[in-house]
Design an enzyme around this catalytic site. Structure first.
Site, PDB file in Angstrom:
ATOM      1  N   GLU A  99       0.862  -1.184   0.000  1.00  0.00           N
ATOM      2  CA  GLU A  99       0.000   0.000   0.000  1.00  0.00           C
ATOM      3  C   GLU A  99       0.895   1.230   0.000  1.00  0.00           C
ATOM      4  O   GLU A  99       1.107   1.853  -1.037  1.00  0.00           O
ATOM      5  CB  GLU A  99      -0.931  -0.007   1.213  1.00  0.00           C
ATOM      6  CG  GLU A  99      -1.896   1.168   1.232  1.00  0.00           C
ATOM      7  CD  GLU A  99      -2.811   1.128   2.445  1.00  0.00           C
ATOM      8  OE1 GLU A  99      -3.450   2.176   2.705  1.00  0.00           O
ATOM      9  OE2 GLU A  99      -2.898   0.098   3.139  1.00  0.00           O
ATOM     10  N   GLN A 137      13.055  -7.991  14.473  1.00  0.00           N
ATOM     11  CA  GLN A 137      12.891  -9.188  15.293  1.00  0.00           C
ATOM     12  C   GLN A 137      11.503  -9.809  15.140  1.00  0.00           C
ATOM     13  O   GLN A 137      10.615  -9.268  14.477  1.00  0.00           O
ATOM     14  CB  GLN A 137      13.201  -8.852  16.745  1.00  0.00           C
ATOM     15  CG  GLN A 137      14.640  -8.388  16.946  1.00  0.00           C
ATOM     16  CD  GLN A 137      14.983  -8.083  18.379  1.00  0.00           C
ATOM     17  OE1 GLN A 137      14.264  -8.447  19.308  1.00  0.00           O
ATOM     18  NE2 GLN A 137      16.101  -7.393  18.580  1.00  0.00           N
ATOM     19  N   HIS A 183       4.334  -1.640   7.817  1.00  0.00           N
ATOM     20  CA  HIS A 183       3.358  -1.388   6.761  1.00  0.00           C
ATOM     21  C   HIS A 183       3.245   0.114   6.590  1.00  0.00           C
ATOM     22  O   HIS A 183       3.846   0.869   7.365  1.00  0.00           O
ATOM     23  CB  HIS A 183       1.990  -2.013   7.131  1.00  0.00           C
ATOM     24  CG  HIS A 183       1.048  -2.094   5.979  1.00  0.00           C
ATOM     25  ND1 HIS A 183      -0.166  -1.425   5.953  1.00  0.00           N
ATOM     26  CD2 HIS A 183       1.142  -2.761   4.814  1.00  0.00           C
ATOM     27  CE1 HIS A 183      -0.780  -1.699   4.806  1.00  0.00           C
ATOM     28  NE2 HIS A 183      -0.011  -2.505   4.093  1.00  0.00           N
ATOM     29  N   GLU A 207      -1.305   4.336   1.967  1.00  0.00           N
ATOM     30  CA  GLU A 207      -1.119   4.740   0.569  1.00  0.00           C
ATOM     31  C   GLU A 207      -0.689   6.202   0.482  1.00  0.00           C
ATOM     32  O   GLU A 207       0.196   6.562  -0.306  1.00  0.00           O
ATOM     33  CB  GLU A 207      -2.428   4.551  -0.204  1.00  0.00           C
ATOM     34  CG  GLU A 207      -2.337   5.001  -1.651  1.00  0.00           C
ATOM     35  CD  GLU A 207      -3.692   5.226  -2.281  1.00  0.00           C
ATOM     36  OE1 GLU A 207      -3.716   5.742  -3.421  1.00  0.00           O
ATOM     37  OE2 GLU A 207      -4.715   4.920  -1.639  1.00  0.00           O
ATOM     38  N   HIS A 247      10.840  -7.364  19.270  1.00  0.00           N
ATOM     39  CA  HIS A 247       9.703  -8.270  19.151  1.00  0.00           C
ATOM     40  C   HIS A 247       8.353  -7.549  19.228  1.00  0.00           C
ATOM     41  O   HIS A 247       8.084  -6.784  20.152  1.00  0.00           O
ATOM     42  CB  HIS A 247       9.760  -9.328  20.253  1.00  0.00           C
ATOM     43  CG  HIS A 247      11.087 -10.004  20.362  1.00  0.00           C
ATOM     44  ND1 HIS A 247      11.591 -10.837  19.390  1.00  0.00           N
ATOM     45  CD2 HIS A 247      12.028  -9.958  21.326  1.00  0.00           C
ATOM     46  CE1 HIS A 247      12.786 -11.280  19.756  1.00  0.00           C
ATOM     47  NE2 HIS A 247      13.070 -10.750  20.925  1.00  0.00           N
ATOM     48  N   HIS A 298       4.489   1.856  11.306  1.00  0.00           N
ATOM     49  CA  HIS A 298       3.472   2.058  10.269  1.00  0.00           C
ATOM     50  C   HIS A 298       3.676   3.416   9.621  1.00  0.00           C
ATOM     51  O   HIS A 298       3.600   4.447  10.268  1.00  0.00           O
ATOM     52  CB  HIS A 298       2.059   1.965  10.852  1.00  0.00           C
ATOM     53  CG  HIS A 298       1.046   1.588   9.816  1.00  0.00           C
ATOM     54  ND1 HIS A 298       0.654   2.447   8.810  1.00  0.00           N
ATOM     55  CD2 HIS A 298       0.364   0.427   9.613  1.00  0.00           C
ATOM     56  CE1 HIS A 298      -0.233   1.839   8.035  1.00  0.00           C
ATOM     57  NE2 HIS A 298      -0.425   0.608   8.504  1.00  0.00           N
ATOM     58  N   ASN A 320      22.503  -9.732  17.310  1.00  0.00           N
ATOM     59  CA  ASN A 320      21.779 -10.080  16.094  1.00  0.00           C
ATOM     60  C   ASN A 320      22.699 -10.227  14.891  1.00  0.00           C
ATOM     61  O   ASN A 320      22.375 -10.959  13.957  1.00  0.00           O
ATOM     62  CB  ASN A 320      20.669  -9.063  15.840  1.00  0.00           C
ATOM     63  CG  ASN A 320      19.446  -9.345  16.684  1.00  0.00           C
ATOM     64  OD1 ASN A 320      18.577 -10.118  16.285  1.00  0.00           O
ATOM     65  ND2 ASN A 320      19.389  -8.751  17.868  1.00  0.00           N
TER      66      ASN A 320
END
Length: 311
Positions: free
Chosen positions: A56, A69, A75, A78, A102, A107, A185
């Site tokens: 999007e 993680q 996300h 649009e 975690h 967003h 990591n």
């Protein structure tokens, strides 16, 4: 069947079918979804059960040495974009040497800077988090710009700029912890690549230690982390565009000022530089070690500091 990566689906706002671009040294676990116009930098680690979905809002950028993680969702809407450090428009930009831990949610439109730590189940939405920020667990950051170097406590709700501007500065122990998580990591990334038959890097096996002496020397056969003041010096010099060099001398040579040349580290990524310095200290446990800051343009030393003395 879990998705490793796939193009974005055709939509009314985007029919380009953009695919992820993954650096050769990155590791993406097969049990994650990586969809659309996502760029992963060198040495990025993406853990199982993550969803990085640029179908999007797009594009996404995740910088070198950053770890994403388990359970993280990335996300974007649009509409709405932020400027990345390359001055291009992104739905989500995450800088280098950053930990997205975690179950966190990033967003877009969202910007997370370099050397940040985003704690468990925290949310960043329509917001910017400056370089070097530490965000603890279950925090909400929305519709604000967090200045660089700030500390967001667990459970904080930061939805006004006044609240963002009142945040305290992160301290040395917070930054050291974040650096340690990056190192952990990086070792996991190397281990997963090795177990998948991609590449094995034995030198990383000793690059991380949960305890040890503060000057980076061996303890129980492992490499100990650097003192916070040394980390800060290296960070400051890298930000000025300088290279880090190392010299060493045994007790006899030290008394007469006869230093031997070690490596000059040309990497610009803090985690890589710190790891190499730690490994050099560990390989010279009985020597004095001096850190150099070198201006590559002028080819001159800007700083000399002894960072290890033999016990």
């Amino acid at each position: 069947m879990p998705l490793r990566h796939q193009p974005a689906p055709p939509t009314p706002w985007d029919s380009d079918l953009d695919q992820p671009i993954i650096a050769a040294s990155a590791y993406v676990h097969p049990q994650c979804s990586l969809i659309g116009d996502v760029q992963l930098g060198e040495n990025v680690m993406v853990a199982p059960n993550t969803s990085i979905r640029a179908d999007e809002g797009a594009p996404f950028y995740i910088g070198a040495n950053t770890n994403i993680q388990d359970g993280v969702v990335i996300h974007g809407l649009e509409q709405g974009r932020i400027l990345g450090d390359d001055q291009k428009a992104y739905s989500v930009w995450i800088g280098h040497d950053t930990c997205i831990t975690h179950m966190a949610l990033i967003h877009g439109p969202a910007y997370v800077g370099n050397e940040c730590f985003i704690g468990f189940r925290s949310t960043v939405f329509n917001a910017q988090v400056g370089h070097g920020c530490i965000v603890m667990m279950h925090a909400l950051i929305q519709d604000v710009e967090i200045p660089a170097g700030k500390y967001v406590p667990s459970g904080a709700v930061i939805t006004t700029q006044q609240a963002a501007d009142r945040l305290p500065d992160a301290n040395d122990s917070d930054r050291s912890f974040s650096h340690h998580v990056v190192e952990i990591n990086q070792a996991l990334r190397a281990g997963y690549r090795c177990s998948d038959g991609i590449a094995c890097t034995p030198s990383l096996q000793n690059s991380v230690s949960s305890n040890g002496s503060s000057n980076g020397s061996h303890q129980n056969g492992k490499v100990a982390p650097l003192q916070a003041d040394i980390v800060d010096i290296i960070r400051q010099q890298l930000r000025q565009g300088h290279h880090i060099g190392l010299e060493f001398a045994d007790v006899r040579r030290f008394k007469v000022g006869s230093w031997q040349s070690g490596p000059t580290i040309t990497s610009t990524h803090e985690a890589q530089v710190l790891t190499q310095v730690e490994q050099f200290l560990a390989s010279h446990p009985g020597d004095y070690v001096r850190l150099l800051s070198i201006d590559p343009g002028a080819k001159q030393r800007q700083l000399e500091k002894i960072i290890q003395k033999p016990e």
